[in-house]
Design an enzyme around this catalytic site. Structure first.
Site, short mmCIF file in Angstrom:
data_model
loop_
_atom_site.label_atom_id
_atom_site.label_comp_id
_atom_site.label_asym_id
_atom_site.label_seq_id
_atom_site.Cartn_x
_atom_site.Cartn_y
_atom_site.Cartn_z
N ARG A 64 29.06 43.54 31.02
CA ARG A 64 29.48 42.14 31.04
C ARG A 64 29.80 41.73 29.60
O ARG A 64 28.90 41.59 28.78
CB ARG A 64 28.36 41.26 31.60
CG ARG A 64 28.76 39.82 31.85
CD ARG A 64 27.57 39.01 32.31
NE ARG A 64 27.08 39.40 33.63
CZ ARG A 64 27.53 38.91 34.78
NH1 ARG A 64 28.46 37.99 34.77
NH2 ARG A 64 27.04 39.32 35.92
N GLU A 66 30.35 45.36 41.04
CA GLU A 66 31.77 45.08 41.24
C GLU A 66 32.66 45.77 40.21
O GLU A 66 32.43 45.67 39.01
CB GLU A 66 32.00 43.56 41.16
CG GLU A 66 33.46 43.17 41.27
CD GLU A 66 33.69 41.67 41.04
OE1 GLU A 66 32.79 40.87 41.32
OE2 GLU A 66 34.79 41.32 40.56
#
Length: 420
Positions: free
Chosen positions: A272, A344
């Site tokens: 992230r 994801e």
RNA sequence: GGAGGCUUCGCCUAGUCUGGUUUAUGGCGCCCGCCUGCUAAGCGGGUUUGGGGCUUAUACCCCAUCCCGGGUUCAAAUCCCGGAGCCUCCGCCA
């Protein structure tokens, strides 16, 4: 933006959609009222304007003696028109606000509920059996591929350098994605990453998620979080010719996300981050073709995942987790051995006519009428894939096997060896 | 950063100085029809985009629309102010 005709003809469908998302169904009634008020205001102002035009041409044709009398009447009418126009503008603004407040109507079959209410459609591939699991950062450092310490030194937390084979791996991955897209008939695009407010807003990113977006205040521009934004803006205010089928683009760009509200989440490595690169598919098509196009995008994503030999699952994202623009969304999640769960790596959305109504993008239907086109988007590869590739293809000595599909883009290289 | 020019209904273009018979001119392209062994040419008509009304729908009526936003005026493509984009020149710069 919601279609007023759908709303008038079938308000219950919109209410049901709002409820499935966990959003307010009362907004539908506010919108109906706003629509009614606007139409009344338009009718009133139109009538006055028509009268004023007549009055004005009467002045023009009047004899000198009747002229002063007519002028007085015309002046009075002009004042009334002005008042009516202010009211019309006001009702228009209120209508638009009410319209923007309602999310896209979900596609039939979308699972209701929130983030955890997704439905798993399928699991594909085999999870690796590893005695000792190194996570992607440990591997990346062993290979000299990822440097997060210096990323933080230069730019702060959630920044990184891809170095050596890391840089090469990203280029190979994205190049493979572009090549796949091109051979599937997509037009490759390298897009702007700074866009105007109307484009950022038009794609639906300035709603509830606006604090995710970087803004350059001095220039009133936004940094895009995906090339979906400039690709949607590409045909803004245009009427497209879709007679020969959909327009399909594959955009390569850097993407920027503030990651506000995710403090403490995924802080290790490059899972992230504030900046990454991505190849994104984007399609403009007739609304009746959208569902089928959506399946094609999903299939293209799965082709890419097969190329890099990742185990993954496909989920049907629940209504409450769609975001305001999407009517349906499928995510592919790759297995991450270090976390023992799926994360994801791709997301494909059918935005139907939601974005094109805001961006004024239309096409000619078979009757020659101009109608808002449908848009769809889907991820073909991103920097994040490096995480899954390193972890799934790691070997006991810390080396990483290069998946066959990427070898041609890495000079035939079959393995990344640790540096010492 | 500075100076000048430009922006009209798909494309090109007239109109802007001097506000109102402009429902924006003409050409090209496109669509429909006529004519014609065929094609081309020719002839006639149509061709911005939205919104509203009335309709089963078409048709029809109304309003807006000359890059965008304000202003002046009874009336703005036309006058005034602000902005955007494009072009040319000057300056600066990796």
């Amino acid at each position: 933006m919601i279609d007023l005709r759908i709303l008038r003809d079938n308000p219950d469908r919109v209410r049901a959609s709002q409820r499935a998302r966990g959003e307010s169904a009362e907004l539908v009634d506010s919108l109906l009222v706003a629509d009614e008020r606007r139409r009344a205001a338009i009718a009133a102002a139109d009538a006055l304007r028509a009268e004023q035009k007549k009055s004005s041409s009467a002045v023009k044709q009047a004899s000198p003696e009747e002229r002063p009398q007519l002028l007085v009447q015309a002046q009075e009418l002009a004042a009334r028109v002005k008042v009516a126009e202010v009211a019309q503008t006001q009702t228009q603004v209120e209508l638009t606000q009410a319209q923007l407040a309602i999310s896209n109507v979900i596609e039939d079959g979308t699972p209701p509920g929130g983030e955890d209410d997704y439905v798993v459609l399928r699991e594909v591939g085999v999870k690796p059996e590893l005695e000792r699991v190194r996570d992607h950062l440990e591997l990346g450092e062993l290979l000299g591929a990822i440097d997060t310490e210096r990323g933080a030194k230069v730019s702060g937390a959630r920044f990184y350098y891809l170095t050596g084979v890391g840089a090469l791996l990203q280029l190979a991955l994205l190049q493979a994605a572009i090549e796949q897209a091109v051979s599937a008939g997509f037009t490759p695009m390298i897009t702007p990453t700074l866009v105007k407010p109307e484009v950022m807003g038009g794609t639906g990113f300035l709603g509830t998620h606006s604090d995710e977006v970087y803004r350059l205040e001095a220039d009133d521009l936004y940094l895009v979080g995906t090339s979906e934004v400039p690709l949607a803006g590409y045909h803004m205010n245009e009427i497209l010719d879709l007679a020969n089928g959909p327009k399909r683009y594959a955009g390569w760009s850097s993407c920027y996300r503030r990651e506000a509200g995710s403090y403490g989440k995924d802080t290790r490595g490059i899972l992230r981050v504030h900046q990454f690169d991505k190849v994104e598919m984007f399609v403009y098509c007739a609304p009746e073709d959208a569902t089928q196009e959506h399946q094609r995008l999903l299939a293209a994503e799965e082709d890419m995942l097969a190329k890099v030999e990742l185990p993954y699952r496909v989920i049907d994202v629940a209504a409450g987790d769609l975001g305001s623009s999407a009517a349906r969304k499928f995510d592919c999640e790759a297995w991450l051995p270090s976390q023992g769960r799926y994360r994801e790596v791709t997301s494909t959305s059918n935005c139907t006519q939601y974005q094109t109504r805001r961006l004024n993008i239309r096409y000619r239907d078979t009757d020659g009428r101009s109608m808002p086109a449908a848009t769809l988007n889907g991820t073909l590869a991103t920097t994040r894939w490096i995480v899954a590739i390193l972890e799934n293809h790691q070997q006991p000595d810390g080396s990483v096997r290069v998946p066959k599909g990427l070898q041609p883009y890495l000079g035939g290289r079959e393995v990344f060896e640790p540096q010492r």
